[in-house]
Motif scaffolding. Sequence first.
Motif, PDB file in Angstrom:
ATOM      1  N   GLU A  24       7.850   1.248  -6.078  1.00 57.20           N
ATOM      2  CA  GLU A  24       6.550   1.267  -5.516  1.00 57.20           C
ATOM      3  C   GLU A  24       6.409  -0.229  -4.991  1.00 57.20           C
ATOM      4  N   PRO A  25       7.083  -0.605  -3.815  1.00 54.45           N
ATOM      5  CA  PRO A  25       7.090  -1.727  -3.181  1.00 54.45           C
ATOM      6  C   PRO A  25       5.606  -2.026  -2.797  1.00 54.45           C
ATOM      7  N   ASP A  26       4.813  -1.150  -2.593  1.00 54.65           N
ATOM      8  CA  ASP A  26       3.344  -1.545  -1.917  1.00 54.65           C
ATOM      9  C   ASP A  26       2.452  -2.024  -3.126  1.00 54.65           C
ATOM     10  N   ALA A  27       2.946  -1.964  -4.371  1.00 53.91           N
ATOM     11  CA  ALA A  27       2.212  -2.430  -5.500  1.00 53.91           C
ATOM     12  C   ALA A  27       2.432  -3.885  -5.385  1.00 53.91           C
ATOM     13  N   TYR A  28       3.343  -4.587  -4.773  1.00 49.57           N
ATOM     14  CA  TYR A  28       3.394  -6.133  -4.477  1.00 49.57           C
ATOM     15  C   TYR A  28       2.546  -6.341  -3.139  1.00 49.57           C
ATOM     16  N   ASP A  29       1.741  -7.383  -3.420  1.00 52.57           N
ATOM     17  CA  ASP A  29       1.125  -7.885  -2.318  1.00 52.57           C
ATOM     18  C   ASP A  29       0.966  -9.571  -2.777  1.00 52.57           C
TER      19      ASP A  29
ATOM     20  N   LYS B 130       6.635  -8.305  -8.626  1.00 48.97           N
ATOM     21  CA  LYS B 130       7.657  -8.114  -7.702  1.00 48.97           C
ATOM     22  C   LYS B 130       8.828  -7.121  -8.510  1.00 48.97           C
TER      23      LYS B 130
ATOM     24  N   ARG C 294      -2.545  -4.594 -11.893  1.00 46.67           N
ATOM     25  CA  ARG C 294      -1.494  -3.852 -11.261  1.00 46.67           C
ATOM     26  C   ARG C 294      -0.282  -4.187 -12.098  1.00 46.67           C
TER      27      ARG C 294
ATOM     28  N   SER D  42       7.353  -3.728  -9.348  1.00 46.19           N
ATOM     29  CA  SER D  42       7.259  -2.890  -8.419  1.00 46.19           C
ATOM     30  C   SER D  42       8.390  -2.295  -7.834  1.00 46.19           C
TER      31      SER D  42
END
Length: 83
Positions: free
Chosen positions: A57-62, A49, A73, A52
């Motif tokens: 790159e907020p989409d790198a965190y899931d 988190k 990642r 990212s």
Amino acid sequence: MSSDTKARQTKEADNPKMNPDIVDNQIKDPEEWVSGHEPMTGAQASYLKTLSEQAHEPDAYDPKLDKAEASKRIDQLRQDRQG
């Protein structure tokens, strides 16, 4: 030197506890992890988190990632940050 002594020395040299320079068992592809399919750890989630957000790159965190994918990642974001 006896064959028993040679065998013991070879065994000790191959033992990572006796020879800390051996890293073959310390570096493993996340795809080969026995627990790689389990949900990522809290530490991985927190670090991913943070990375990212820093990388914008907020989409790198899931939050649904497993341990192996989270590790990949994290490694990629760290590599990108280092240039």
